[in-house]
Design a protein around this motif. Structure first.
Motif, PDB file in Angstrom:
ATOM      1  N   CYS A  98      50.296  -6.426  -2.046  1.00  0.00           N
ATOM      2  CA  CYS A  98      49.567  -5.845  -3.186  1.00  0.00           C
ATOM      3  C   CYS A  98      49.943  -4.384  -3.408  1.00  0.00           C
ATOM      4  O   CYS A  98      50.199  -3.966  -4.543  1.00  0.00           O
ATOM      5  N   TYR A 101      53.447  -4.068  -4.662  1.00  0.00           N
ATOM      6  CA  TYR A 101      53.516  -4.476  -6.065  1.00  0.00           C
ATOM      7  C   TYR A 101      53.071  -3.334  -6.973  1.00  0.00           C
ATOM      8  O   TYR A 101      53.693  -3.069  -8.010  1.00  0.00           O
ATOM      9  N   PHE A 102      52.014  -2.644  -6.580  1.00  0.00           N
ATOM     10  CA  PHE A 102      51.526  -1.536  -7.392  1.00  0.00           C
ATOM     11  C   PHE A 102      52.550  -0.407  -7.460  1.00  0.00           C
ATOM     12  O   PHE A 102      52.913   0.055  -8.550  1.00  0.00           O
ATOM     13  N   HIS A 129      49.981  -3.689 -15.807  1.00  0.00           N
ATOM     14  CA  HIS A 129      50.352  -3.571 -14.393  1.00  0.00           C
ATOM     15  C   HIS A 129      49.188  -3.143 -13.513  1.00  0.00           C
ATOM     16  O   HIS A 129      48.919  -3.747 -12.470  1.00  0.00           O
ATOM     17  N   ARG A 130      48.488  -2.105 -13.898  1.00  0.00           N
ATOM     18  CA  ARG A 130      47.416  -1.592 -13.042  1.00  0.00           C
ATOM     19  C   ARG A 130      46.237  -2.569 -12.967  1.00  0.00           C
ATOM     20  O   ARG A 130      45.609  -2.703 -11.912  1.00  0.00           O
ATOM     21  N   SER A 133      47.361  -5.258 -10.573  1.00  0.00           N
ATOM     22  CA  SER A 133      47.352  -4.738  -9.200  1.00  0.00           C
ATOM     23  C   SER A 133      45.937  -4.698  -8.645  1.00  0.00           C
ATOM     24  O   SER A 133      45.686  -5.092  -7.500  1.00  0.00           O
TER      25      SER A 133
END
Length: 409
Positions: A98, A101-102, A129-130, A133
């Motif tokens: 995770c 990924y962020f 995206h955020r 995430s």
């Protein structure tokens, strides 16, 4: 730190006076030879990786990050006897995914805007995206709560905190290493190299001249090695900065070329990588009989980087030594013979990477045209057109473009 010159092996015993090199046993000499040979092998591999380019460097940083995370998590797993905790290892690795990924998603959005605009699935991922995430992390958080077992509450929260502190130390700072790399490979190579140099020279000075213990936390560290490593590192960093500043390959920010779908390192070097003439202080002029000296401004910056690597960087090693003593272990792992684990070799590098990132943001970084262009390309066409007209009017008012009447003629 990343070489065989370990903080604990810089010459000496727990006594007030450390023995000289001639008094060391054959077994100790054999260990030094093993560490020396493997150190040379790792340094050679480092040069090979640099030659292979930015993509390889990023992959290596990711690999090192994953291995360091695994070593620290394994220590917690063994020390706290977490064998019966439900989902502990699974959730630890899930949180690692995770967080990566962020961070890497943020990097892709910042530096690969042109690529994102061409691919519709990437546009969706970049836009949300955020949120994605956070949703992924929230799923892991809920899984942890659901996995709580009455008889293991305290231990489970210990390990939850252990995982998150490890993520903070390893993943966050690994991301800063990659951010430094995108500013120009010189900001990646020089900090890593001066830490390696300080580690080696502190070891050699401590081995041959070490007599005075430096710190109780690491009793084999000596003042002689500490001081000798400082001066050697400053000189080495100054020379290395001079050599690398001459090549665009090292000084230009790493960018993404949408036409070739590859990384580029071509640019007009910034002022800190252009030779400048400096007037020496009067005292130095009288001593050396020189009035001026030609230097790259980056060489002056290298003095500050080298000073940090020599004076503050070793505290990363002291921190790691204290951590290992707290849990009564010698090394983080046994990945490299004579050296310990990967984390044993990178305990100082992470601290150096953070300092370099802060240094660039505070004293070096200015507006990045490439990054601004990438962000403009992600706007809607009408927004791009509005910015174009505003910029056009602004440049015309400043006299940098001819008036509209002259253009019509």
């Amino acid at each position: 730190s990343p070489t065989g010159a370990r903080a604990e092996a810089e010459g000496g015993q727990h006594s007030q006076i450390c023995p000289g090199p001639l008094l060391r046993s054959p077994i100790v000499w054999k260990n030094y030879w093993i560490r020396g040979v493997l150190s040379l092998a790792m340094i050679s591999g480092f040069f090979l990786i640099i030659y292979m380019g930015p993509v390889t460097l990023i992959l290596v940083v990711m690999t090192v990050q994953i291995k360091c995370f695994q070593e620290i998590i394994t220590i917690g797993y063994r020390v706290y006897h977490s064998y019966d905790l439900p989902w502990f290892r699974t959730l630890s690795w899930y949180f690692l995914i995770c967080v990566n990924y962020f961070f890497y998603g943020e990097t892709v959005a910042d530096y690969f805007g042109a690529l994102v605009q061409r691919e519709e699935p990437l546009q969706f991922l970049a836009r949300y995206h955020r949120f994605i995430s956070f949703a992924l992390y929230l799923a892991g958080f809920c899984m942890f709560v659901l996995s709580l077992v009455k008889k293991h509450y305290r231990l489970q929260f210990y390990m939850f905190a252990w995982t998150h502190v490890t993520l903070l130390i390893v993943v966050t700072q690994s991301h800063l290493v990659i951010q430094n790399l995108f500013e120009g490979m010189i900001w990646f190579i020089v900090p890593i190299s001066i830490v390696i140099c300080n580690d080696i020279m502190a070891y050699l000075f401590g081995f041959f001249f070490g007599r005075t213990p430096l710190i109780k936390l690491s009793p084999k560290k000596t003042w002689e090695g500490f001081i000798g490593g400082f001066f050697s590192t400053v000189v080495f960093g100054f020379i290395l900065a001079y050599l690398l500043s001459q090549f665009q390959y090292f000084v230009c920010p790493v960018g993404f070329n949408s036409e070739t779908n590859g990384f580029t390192v071509e640019c007009e070097p910034s002022d800190i990588f252009v030779m400048q003439e400096y007037t020496l202080p009067a005292v130095v002029q009288n001593t050396l009989r020189w009035k001026t000296v030609n230097l790259y401004p980056f060489q002056i910056h290298s003095i500050f980087l080298s000073s940090f690597a020599s004076l503050i960087g070793p505290f990363g090693g002291f921190f790691a030594s204290g951590f290992k003593r707290a849990f009564k272990i010698k090394d983080f792992a046994s990945t490299i013979p004579g050296h310990g684990g990967i984390m044993d070799r990178f305990d100082c590098q992470y601290l150096m990477a953070t300092f370099t990132h802060v240094y660039i943001a505070s004293f070096i970084r200015g507006p990045n045209p490439s990054k601004v262009l990438q962000q403009l390309l992600m706007l809607q066409p009408e927004q791009q057109l509005s910015i174009f007209h505003t910029l056009h009017s602004h440049l015309r008012e400043r006299g940098m473009l001819p008036p509209a009447a002259a253009q019509a003629e």
